[in-house]
Scaffold this motif. Structure first.
Motif, PDB file in Angstrom:
ATOM      1  N   GLU A 190       0.872  -1.165   0.000  1.00  0.00           N
ATOM      2  CA  GLU A 190       0.000   0.000   0.000  1.00  0.00           C
ATOM      3  C   GLU A 190       0.917   1.224   0.000  1.00  0.00           C
ATOM      4  O   GLU A 190       1.507   1.559  -1.004  1.00  0.00           O
ATOM      5  CB  GLU A 190      -0.941  -0.055   1.209  1.00  0.00           C
ATOM      6  N   ILE A 191       1.052   1.913   1.129  1.00  0.00           N
ATOM      7  CA  ILE A 191       2.037   2.999   1.219  1.00  0.00           C
ATOM      8  C   ILE A 191       3.440   2.400   1.283  1.00  0.00           C
ATOM      9  O   ILE A 191       4.353   2.822   0.586  1.00  0.00           O
ATOM     10  CB  ILE A 191       1.753   3.878   2.450  1.00  0.00           C
ATOM     11  N   ASP A 192       3.609   1.401   2.132  1.00  0.00           N
ATOM     12  CA  ASP A 192       4.878   0.692   2.250  1.00  0.00           C
ATOM     13  C   ASP A 192       4.675  -0.759   1.807  1.00  0.00           C
ATOM     14  O   ASP A 192       3.550  -1.243   1.704  1.00  0.00           O
ATOM     15  CB  ASP A 192       5.388   0.715   3.693  1.00  0.00           C
ATOM     16  N   VAL A 193       5.773  -1.438   1.578  1.00  0.00           N
ATOM     17  CA  VAL A 193       5.729  -2.860   1.246  1.00  0.00           C
ATOM     18  C   VAL A 193       5.845  -3.650   2.545  1.00  0.00           C
ATOM     19  O   VAL A 193       6.770  -3.442   3.328  1.00  0.00           O
ATOM     20  CB  VAL A 193       6.867  -3.250   0.286  1.00  0.00           C
ATOM     21  N   GLU A 194       4.887  -4.553   2.784  1.00  0.00           N
ATOM     22  CA  GLU A 194       4.914  -5.379   3.985  1.00  0.00           C
ATOM     23  C   GLU A 194       5.135  -6.828   3.579  1.00  0.00           C
ATOM     24  O   GLU A 194       4.370  -7.387   2.795  1.00  0.00           O
ATOM     25  CB  GLU A 194       3.613  -5.243   4.768  1.00  0.00           C
ATOM     26  N   VAL A 195       6.182  -7.421   4.130  1.00  0.00           N
ATOM     27  CA  VAL A 195       6.531  -8.811   3.838  1.00  0.00           C
ATOM     28  C   VAL A 195       6.451  -9.604   5.139  1.00  0.00           C
ATOM     29  O   VAL A 195       7.028  -9.206   6.154  1.00  0.00           O
ATOM     30  CB  VAL A 195       7.950  -8.914   3.243  1.00  0.00           C
ATOM     31  N   VAL A 196       5.727 -10.731   5.101  1.00  0.00           N
ATOM     32  CA  VAL A 196       5.553 -11.559   6.298  1.00  0.00           C
ATOM     33  C   VAL A 196       5.888 -13.004   5.954  1.00  0.00           C
ATOM     34  O   VAL A 196       5.484 -13.519   4.902  1.00  0.00           O
ATOM     35  CB  VAL A 196       4.110 -11.475   6.845  1.00  0.00           C
ATOM     36  N   MET A 197       6.650 -13.660   6.831  1.00  0.00           N
ATOM     37  CA  MET A 197       6.971 -15.076   6.692  1.00  0.00           C
ATOM     38  C   MET A 197       6.001 -15.875   7.554  1.00  0.00           C
ATOM     39  O   MET A 197       5.865 -15.623   8.755  1.00  0.00           O
ATOM     40  CB  MET A 197       8.412 -15.343   7.145  1.00  0.00           C
ATOM     41  N   TRP A 198       5.316 -16.869   6.933  1.00  0.00           N
ATOM     42  CA  TRP A 198       4.279 -17.638   7.618  1.00  0.00           C
ATOM     43  C   TRP A 198       4.684 -19.101   7.747  1.00  0.00           C
ATOM     44  O   TRP A 198       5.227 -19.687   6.830  1.00  0.00           O
ATOM     45  CB  TRP A 198       2.962 -17.566   6.847  1.00  0.00           C
ATOM     46  N   ARG A 199       4.359 -19.683   8.918  1.00  0.00           N
ATOM     47  CA  ARG A 199       4.552 -21.105   9.171  1.00  0.00           C
ATOM     48  C   ARG A 199       3.207 -21.722   9.566  1.00  0.00           C
ATOM     49  O   ARG A 199       2.382 -21.067  10.204  1.00  0.00           O
ATOM     50  CB  ARG A 199       5.544 -21.333  10.320  1.00  0.00           C
ATOM     51  N   GLU A 200       3.031 -22.981   9.210  1.00  0.00           N
ATOM     52  CA  GLU A 200       1.797 -23.675   9.578  1.00  0.00           C
ATOM     53  C   GLU A 200       1.686 -23.802  11.100  1.00  0.00           C
ATOM     54  O   GLU A 200       2.653 -24.151  11.787  1.00  0.00           O
ATOM     55  CB  GLU A 200       1.782 -25.061   8.946  1.00  0.00           C
ATOM     56  N   TYR A 201       0.506 -23.501  11.627  1.00  0.00           N
ATOM     57  CA  TYR A 201       0.246 -23.686  13.058  1.00  0.00           C
ATOM     58  C   TYR A 201       0.104 -25.178  13.337  1.00  0.00           C
ATOM     59  O   TYR A 201      -0.702 -25.870  12.715  1.00  0.00           O
ATOM     60  CB  TYR A 201      -1.030 -22.943  13.454  1.00  0.00           C
ATOM     61  N   ARG A 202       0.885 -25.694  14.288  1.00  0.00           N
ATOM     62  CA  ARG A 202       0.889 -27.125  14.595  1.00  0.00           C
ATOM     63  C   ARG A 202       0.541 -27.382  16.064  1.00  0.00           C
ATOM     64  O   ARG A 202       0.913 -28.407  16.629  1.00  0.00           O
ATOM     65  CB  ARG A 202       2.251 -27.728  14.261  1.00  0.00           C
ATOM     66  N   GLY A 203      -0.186 -26.466  16.669  1.00  0.00           N
ATOM     67  CA  GLY A 203      -0.554 -26.636  18.071  1.00  0.00           C
ATOM     68  C   GLY A 203      -1.581 -27.727  18.273  1.00  0.00           C
ATOM     69  O   GLY A 203      -2.305 -28.124  17.352  1.00  0.00           O
ATOM     70  N   ALA A 204      -1.673 -28.199  19.509  1.00  0.00           N
ATOM     71  CA  ALA A 204      -2.598 -29.281  19.834  1.00  0.00           C
ATOM     72  C   ALA A 204      -4.043 -28.797  19.921  1.00  0.00           C
ATOM     73  O   ALA A 204      -4.974 -29.589  19.775  1.00  0.00           O
ATOM     74  CB  ALA A 204      -2.183 -29.929  21.158  1.00  0.00           C
ATOM     75  N   ILE A 205      -4.239 -27.506  20.171  1.00  0.00           N
ATOM     76  CA  ILE A 205      -5.586 -26.958  20.325  1.00  0.00           C
ATOM     77  C   ILE A 205      -6.080 -26.451  18.970  1.00  0.00           C
ATOM     78  O   ILE A 205      -5.455 -25.571  18.364  1.00  0.00           O
ATOM     79  CB  ILE A 205      -5.593 -25.800  21.344  1.00  0.00           C
ATOM     80  N   PRO A 206      -7.180 -26.979  18.456  1.00  0.00           N
ATOM     81  CA  PRO A 206      -7.714 -26.496  17.174  1.00  0.00           C
ATOM     82  C   PRO A 206      -8.127 -25.025  17.276  1.00  0.00           C
ATOM     83  O   PRO A 206      -8.655 -24.588  18.296  1.00  0.00           O
ATOM     84  CB  PRO A 206      -8.932 -27.402  16.932  1.00  0.00           C
ATOM     85  N   LEU A 207      -7.888 -24.282  16.202  1.00  0.00           N
ATOM     86  CA  LEU A 207      -8.243 -22.863  16.163  1.00  0.00           C
ATOM     87  C   LEU A 207      -9.209 -22.598  15.018  1.00  0.00           C
ATOM     88  O   LEU A 207      -9.071 -23.171  13.936  1.00  0.00           O
ATOM     89  CB  LEU A 207      -6.989 -21.996  15.975  1.00  0.00           C
ATOM     90  N   LEU A 208     -10.180 -21.731  15.286  1.00  0.00           N
ATOM     91  CA  LEU A 208     -11.127 -21.291  14.267  1.00  0.00           C
ATOM     92  C   LEU A 208     -11.276 -19.787  14.340  1.00  0.00           C
ATOM     93  O   LEU A 208     -11.204 -19.199  15.431  1.00  0.00           O
ATOM     94  CB  LEU A 208     -12.494 -21.963  14.467  1.00  0.00           C
ATOM     95  N   PRO A 209     -11.478 -19.109  13.202  1.00  0.00           N
ATOM     96  CA  PRO A 209     -11.663 -17.655  13.233  1.00  0.00           C
ATOM     97  C   PRO A 209     -13.047 -17.306  13.784  1.00  0.00           C
ATOM     98  O   PRO A 209     -13.940 -18.151  13.815  1.00  0.00           O
ATOM     99  CB  PRO A 209     -11.542 -17.256  11.765  1.00  0.00           C
ATOM    100  N   GLY A 210     -13.194 -16.088  14.202  1.00  0.00           N
ATOM    101  CA  GLY A 210     -14.488 -15.636  14.702  1.00  0.00           C
ATOM    102  C   GLY A 210     -14.366 -14.726  15.902  1.00  0.00           C
ATOM    103  O   GLY A 210     -14.872 -13.591  15.883  1.00  0.00           O
ATOM    104  N   PRO A 211     -13.711 -15.173  16.991  1.00  0.00           N
ATOM    105  CA  PRO A 211     -13.592 -14.307  18.164  1.00  0.00           C
ATOM    106  C   PRO A 211     -12.803 -13.037  17.853  1.00  0.00           C
ATOM    107  O   PRO A 211     -11.918 -13.042  16.984  1.00  0.00           O
ATOM    108  CB  PRO A 211     -12.840 -15.181  19.168  1.00  0.00           C
ATOM    109  N   PRO A 212     -13.088 -11.943  18.568  1.00  0.00           N
ATOM    110  CA  PRO A 212     -12.319 -10.708  18.333  1.00  0.00           C
ATOM    111  C   PRO A 212     -10.858 -10.831  18.738  1.00  0.00           C
ATOM    112  O   PRO A 212     -10.002 -10.133  18.201  1.00  0.00           O
ATOM    113  CB  PRO A 212     -13.050  -9.667  19.187  1.00  0.00           C
ATOM    114  N   THR A 213     -10.550 -11.725  19.682  1.00  0.00           N
ATOM    115  CA  THR A 213      -9.156 -11.974  20.069  1.00  0.00           C
ATOM    116  C   THR A 213      -8.935 -13.475  20.201  1.00  0.00           C
ATOM    117  O   THR A 213      -9.849 -14.222  20.564  1.00  0.00           O
ATOM    118  CB  THR A 213      -8.788 -11.295  21.405  1.00  0.00           C
ATOM    119  N   ILE A 214      -7.712 -13.912  19.885  1.00  0.00           N
ATOM    120  CA  ILE A 214      -7.310 -15.305  20.053  1.00  0.00           C
ATOM    121  C   ILE A 214      -5.909 -15.308  20.670  1.00  0.00           C
ATOM    122  O   ILE A 214      -5.024 -14.570  20.216  1.00  0.00           O
ATOM    123  CB  ILE A 214      -7.292 -16.064  18.716  1.00  0.00           C
TER     124      ILE A 214
END
Length: 211
Positions: free
Chosen positions: A101-125
């Motif tokens: 956008e104004i600046d270039v943002e680069v992010v490195m992502w790794r697969e989440y491998r935690g034991a607790i399943p996560l789903l989107p929806g809550p305002p905070t996790i």
């Protein structure tokens, strides 16, 4: 007539000498101001041009770009690149996202491998003691290049969460013909300026647009 031509030539010579003297004495033009976070200075190489076949060096680790997704939601466009250290393990596989956008943002992502399943929806996790705030949710079209494990075109639903110090939590599900899919969860870390080096390869041809 000959005398007149000689005088004209002498005057022309004097004018040239004066102009040259002025040019030599003129101060050098100051350097043009440059944004240090512009794409050319943010990394060695422009991350917006990443493509399958390129090689990326990040903090001394060499990653091969195996495939790319070109995504669009309305007028907004960004890209995600599947990178692999090619060590034969799933741990060496990651994704690099690039947003500009104004600046270039680069992010490195790794697969989440935690034991607790996560789903989107809550305002905070909260994951491993880090609390992430929901920032975005939407659906985008994509084009796939190289090896991504996805069809050539399709749609993806996403939900993004932002944590402290450049950390992120991302949910994506690639939708089938019925509009369904399984959520994939990733943890991200923003790439600091100057830590990423790009070595262009032969790569694939970038498409002209996004479905």
């Amino acid at each position: 007539m000959g005398m007149a031509l000689a005088i004209v030539g002498l005057i022309a010579l004097v004018v040239v000498v004066v102009l040259l003297a002025r040019r030599r004495g003129a101060p050098a033009a100051p350097p043009v101001p440059r944004d240090p976070f512009a794409p050319g200075g943010y990394t060695t190489g422009d991350p917006r041009q990443l493509k399958a076949g390129d090689i990326v060096d990040y903090l001394g680790e060499r990653l091969f770009v195996r495939g790319s997704l070109r995504l669009a939601e309305g007028d907004y466009r960004w890209s995600e690149h599947f990178v692999d250290v090619m060590d034969g393990t799933a741990a060496g596989r990651r994704w690099i996202s690039v947003e500009a956008e104004i600046d270039v943002e680069v992010v490195m992502w790794r697969e989440y491998r935690g034991a607790i399943p996560l789903l989107p929806g809550p305002p905070t996790i909260t994951v491993d003691g880090v609390t992430y705030q929901r920032t975005e949710h939407g659906t985008a079209g994509y084009l796939s290049e190289g090896t991504t494990g996805l069809p050539a075109t399709g749609r993806v639903e996403y939900a993004d969460y932002e944590g402290p110090d450049g950390h992120g939590l991302a949910f994506e599900r690639f939708l089938d013909a019925r509009g369904q899919g399984t959520w994939e969860v990733s943890l991200g870390e923003r790439v600091p300026p100057g830590t990423l080096t790009i070595y262009p390869g032969s790569g694939a041809i970038h498409p002209g647009g996004v479905a």
